[in-house]
Design a protein around this motif. Structure first.
Motif, PDB file in Angstrom:
ATOM      1  N   THR A 198       0.691  -1.260   0.073  1.00  0.00           N
ATOM      2  CA  THR A 198       0.008   0.057  -0.075  1.00  0.00           C
ATOM      3  C   THR A 198       0.870   1.291  -0.058  1.00  0.00           C
ATOM      4  O   THR A 198       1.940   1.269   0.821  1.00  0.00           O
ATOM      5  N   LEU A 199       0.643   1.993  -0.758  1.00  0.00           N
ATOM      6  CA  LEU A 199       1.190   3.572  -0.913  1.00  0.00           C
ATOM      7  C   LEU A 199       0.455   4.501  -0.505  1.00  0.00           C
ATOM      8  O   LEU A 199      -0.854   4.738  -0.974  1.00  0.00           O
ATOM      9  N   LEU A 200       1.032   5.320   0.546  1.00  0.00           N
ATOM     10  CA  LEU A 200       0.304   6.440   1.109  1.00  0.00           C
ATOM     11  C   LEU A 200       0.633   7.601   0.396  1.00  0.00           C
ATOM     12  O   LEU A 200       1.792   8.070   0.128  1.00  0.00           O
ATOM     13  N   ASP A 201      -0.406   8.718   0.191  1.00  0.00           N
ATOM     14  CA  ASP A 201      -0.116   9.934  -0.087  1.00  0.00           C
ATOM     15  C   ASP A 201       0.385  10.812   1.244  1.00  0.00           C
ATOM     16  O   ASP A 201      -0.266  11.781   1.604  1.00  0.00           O
ATOM     17  N   ALA A 202       1.527  10.406   1.762  1.00  0.00           N
ATOM     18  CA  ALA A 202       1.969  11.022   2.801  1.00  0.00           C
ATOM     19  C   ALA A 202       3.359  10.385   2.876  1.00  0.00           C
ATOM     20  O   ALA A 202       3.781   9.244   2.405  1.00  0.00           O
ATOM     21  N   PRO A 203       4.418  11.089   3.751  1.00  0.00           N
ATOM     22  CA  PRO A 203       5.759  10.462   3.921  1.00  0.00           C
ATOM     23  C   PRO A 203       5.874   9.354   4.963  1.00  0.00           C
ATOM     24  O   PRO A 203       7.095   8.986   5.096  1.00  0.00           O
ATOM     25  N   SER A 204       4.826   9.401   5.681  1.00  0.00           N
ATOM     26  CA  SER A 204       5.125   8.376   6.842  1.00  0.00           C
ATOM     27  C   SER A 204       3.796   7.653   7.257  1.00  0.00           C
ATOM     28  O   SER A 204       2.763   8.127   6.978  1.00  0.00           O
ATOM     29  N   HIS A 205       3.880   6.301   7.552  1.00  0.00           N
ATOM     30  CA  HIS A 205       2.804   5.839   8.044  1.00  0.00           C
ATOM     31  C   HIS A 205       2.282   6.276   9.144  1.00  0.00           C
ATOM     32  O   HIS A 205       1.087   6.066   9.522  1.00  0.00           O
ATOM     33  N   VAL A 206       2.850   7.286   9.830  1.00  0.00           N
ATOM     34  CA  VAL A 206       2.071   7.788  11.265  1.00  0.00           C
ATOM     35  C   VAL A 206       0.934   8.685  10.763  1.00  0.00           C
ATOM     36  O   VAL A 206       0.012   8.932  11.436  1.00  0.00           O
TER      37      VAL A 206
ATOM     38  N   GLY B 143      -9.585  10.138   8.777  1.00  0.00           N
ATOM     39  CA  GLY B 143     -10.408  10.195   8.010  1.00  0.00           C
ATOM     40  C   GLY B 143     -10.045  10.730   6.522  1.00  0.00           C
ATOM     41  O   GLY B 143     -10.976  10.962   5.522  1.00  0.00           O
ATOM     42  N   VAL B 144      -8.820  11.045   6.212  1.00  0.00           N
ATOM     43  CA  VAL B 144      -8.549  11.643   5.053  1.00  0.00           C
ATOM     44  C   VAL B 144      -8.125  10.588   4.305  1.00  0.00           C
ATOM     45  O   VAL B 144      -7.294   9.278   4.648  1.00  0.00           O
ATOM     46  N   PRO B 145      -8.448  10.366   2.904  1.00  0.00           N
ATOM     47  CA  PRO B 145      -8.055   9.212   2.051  1.00  0.00           C
ATOM     48  C   PRO B 145      -6.473   9.278   1.558  1.00  0.00           C
ATOM     49  O   PRO B 145      -6.534   9.659   0.441  1.00  0.00           O
ATOM     50  N   LEU B 146      -5.875   8.628   2.510  1.00  0.00           N
ATOM     51  CA  LEU B 146      -4.293   8.747   2.105  1.00  0.00           C
ATOM     52  C   LEU B 146      -3.904   7.606   1.242  1.00  0.00           C
ATOM     53  O   LEU B 146      -2.613   7.664   0.526  1.00  0.00           O
ATOM     54  N   VAL B 147      -4.616   6.483   0.939  1.00  0.00           N
ATOM     55  CA  VAL B 147      -4.182   5.136   0.238  1.00  0.00           C
ATOM     56  C   VAL B 147      -4.223   5.835  -1.656  1.00  0.00           C
ATOM     57  O   VAL B 147      -5.136   6.235  -2.012  1.00  0.00           O
ATOM     58  N   SER B 148      -3.052   5.933  -2.013  1.00  0.00           N
ATOM     59  CA  SER B 148      -2.830   6.317  -3.457  1.00  0.00           C
ATOM     60  C   SER B 148      -2.435   5.377  -4.353  1.00  0.00           C
ATOM     61  O   SER B 148      -2.552   5.545  -5.447  1.00  0.00           O
ATOM     62  N   GLY B 149      -2.002   4.173  -3.772  1.00  0.00           N
ATOM     63  CA  GLY B 149      -1.623   3.079  -4.733  1.00  0.00           C
ATOM     64  C   GLY B 149      -2.008   1.798  -3.922  1.00  0.00           C
ATOM     65  O   GLY B 149      -1.430   1.643  -2.563  1.00  0.00           O
ATOM     66  N   VAL B 150      -2.384   0.795  -4.595  1.00  0.00           N
ATOM     67  CA  VAL B 150      -2.421  -0.910  -3.798  1.00  0.00           C
ATOM     68  C   VAL B 150      -1.907  -1.749  -4.935  1.00  0.00           C
ATOM     69  O   VAL B 150      -2.383  -1.603  -5.972  1.00  0.00           O
ATOM     70  N   TRP B 151      -0.908  -2.280  -4.522  1.00  0.00           N
ATOM     71  CA  TRP B 151      -0.611  -3.647  -5.081  1.00  0.00           C
ATOM     72  C   TRP B 151      -1.027  -5.101  -4.495  1.00  0.00           C
ATOM     73  O   TRP B 151      -0.811  -5.068  -3.416  1.00  0.00           O
ATOM     74  N   ARG B 152      -1.633  -5.580  -5.428  1.00  0.00           N
ATOM     75  CA  ARG B 152      -1.932  -7.175  -4.516  1.00  0.00           C
ATOM     76  C   ARG B 152      -1.442  -8.343  -5.570  1.00  0.00           C
ATOM     77  O   ARG B 152      -1.668  -8.264  -6.862  1.00  0.00           O
TER      78      ARG B 152
END
Length: 391
Positions: free
Chosen positions: A361-369, A376-385
């Motif tokens: 999972t890739l987040l539209d943020a620099p850290s998992h924190v 509530g912000v939709p941070l997920v910008s990419g998912v590989w399965r």
């Protein structure tokens, strides 16, 4: 023919392998890269050292982490319980009895309706970063309806749980012994071929300790491994029974004694916490801090179901766990990835290490924190399965 892909320029990579990163449980690697070949991770490390590959993806300074592993959900159902939720938020308490509403709607639904609902919520979860999802039966409570629920689920996920023992079927409400006999007999025979796990709701208003033991033991004899809804609404024997039977997980774990915590800490049984349920029922929060400090392995899951936790969002549950269950952001992310994998007794998901599935999972943020920092912000910008980008 498989092709290799490197995802590079990752600001912070969660591997869940301390030996690959900063020695913390998350195994953090800064300025990182991951190489995927086919459906597996084959290399993880510093971006500057990434090997040549067929394809290249620039993460753009985003954070990457394993796909979430949601080890507890109830997705084969029909209808919803909006009116019940509205009434509860207006002052009425939650009890197990509301399940009967969903049972009636599910029995009346066609296979096509149930498939649409299941597919919808699996897709919804995937878009929020969940790449492995367990789901249960439990809204049919007849031999035919439980078997079809599991058959439909098994076509869409590897992690399927037989929960004929959700509540006593309404038509046998006055004869729970007869229902337990059905659950451990004809219903089990019909359902076992479609499931990996067996579960029971061990709670006042559902099944007591002796009934739960009989159900889980019968399932184990058929090759299904136990997991258990334990100690959600009140203290009961569920956690101790989970440890006794080497259940993969005891789920909810809200009302615990010191003996329960100690038993979990000295067992392989994972305590799966489901903060969406407490949020949606205004119930007391599980004390995650107490469990973690005792050395218990903790998983975080959504408990997605139409009655008590109608959310498919693991990021939302991470934020709740940090804010209201006294988990650190690192602990919550680990519990939603590696912890969920432990609750399913899997080592091929929940981590980004060579040999594991390429679920990322890739987040539209620099850290998992940021999963807890920006609730509530939709941070997920990419998912590989399994190595394929699906979001």
């Amino acid at each position: 023919m498989s092709s290799s892909t490197v995802i590079t320029n990752i600001a912070t990579l969660v591997t869940n392998d301390p030996s690959l990163g900063d020695t913390s449980p998350l195994g953090l690697v800064r300025d990182a890269a991951v190489v995927i070949d086919g459906d597996r991770i084959v290399w993880t490390g510093a971006s500057s050292k990434a090997p040549a590959t067929d394809n290249r993806v620039d993460a753009g300074g985003r954070a990457a982490l394993p796909g979430f592993v949601d080890s507890h959900s109830h997705l084969v159902f029909a209808g919803d319980r909006t009116e019940e939720f509205n009434a509860r938020m207006s002052g009425r308490g939650y009890t197990a009895g509301g399940i009967r509403t969903t049972v009636a709607a599910t029995r009346a639904a066609s296979d096509e309706e149930l498939e649409r609902t299941l597919t919808r919520y699996l897709g919804e979860a995937l878009r929020q970063g969940t790449t492995t999802m367990e789901t249960k039966s439990g809204y049919g409570l007849t031999v035919a309806d439980e078997a079809r629920a599991l058959r439909l689920a098994a076509a869409r996920t590897d992690e399927v749980t037989y929960l004929g023992a959700h509540i006593v079927a309404p038509e046998l409400a006055d004869d729970p012994a007869a229902y337990v006999a059905l659950v451990t007999g004809e219903m089990l025979d019909a359902c076992a071929p479609h499931a990996r796990w067996i579960d029971v709701f061990c709670e006042q208003g559902a099944f007591d300790g002796d009934q739960a033991r009989a159900i889980l033991t019968a399932g184990r004899a058929k090759g299904l491994h136990p997991r258990i809804h334990a100690n959600q609404l009140s203290h009961g024997p569920g956690v101790q029974l989970a440890v006794e039977l080497d259940a993969a997980s005891a789920d909810h774990c809200t009302h615990l004694t010191d003996a329960d915590v100690d038993a979990l800490a000295h067992s392989r049984t994972v305590a799966t916490l489901l903060p969406g349920a407490e949020f949606s029922t205004r119930a007391a929060w599980p004390d995650a801090r107490r469990l973690l400090d005792a050395g218990v392995t903790v998983a975080l899951s959504t408990d997605c179901n139409p009655g008590s936790s109608f959310t498919s969002s693991v990021p939302f549950c991470i934020a709740l766990a940090v804010r209201d269950m006294r988990m650190t952001p690192d602990e919550a992310v680990w519990s939603a990835t590696a912890g969920g994998a432990a609750a399913l007794r899997r080592t091929d998901v929940g981590r980004l290490t060579p040999g594991a599935y390429a679920d990322l999972t890739l987040l539209d943020a620099p850290s998992h924190v940021h999963l807890a920092y920006r609730p509530g912000v939709p941070l997920v910008s990419g998912v590989w399965r399994r190595g394929v980008r699906v979001v």
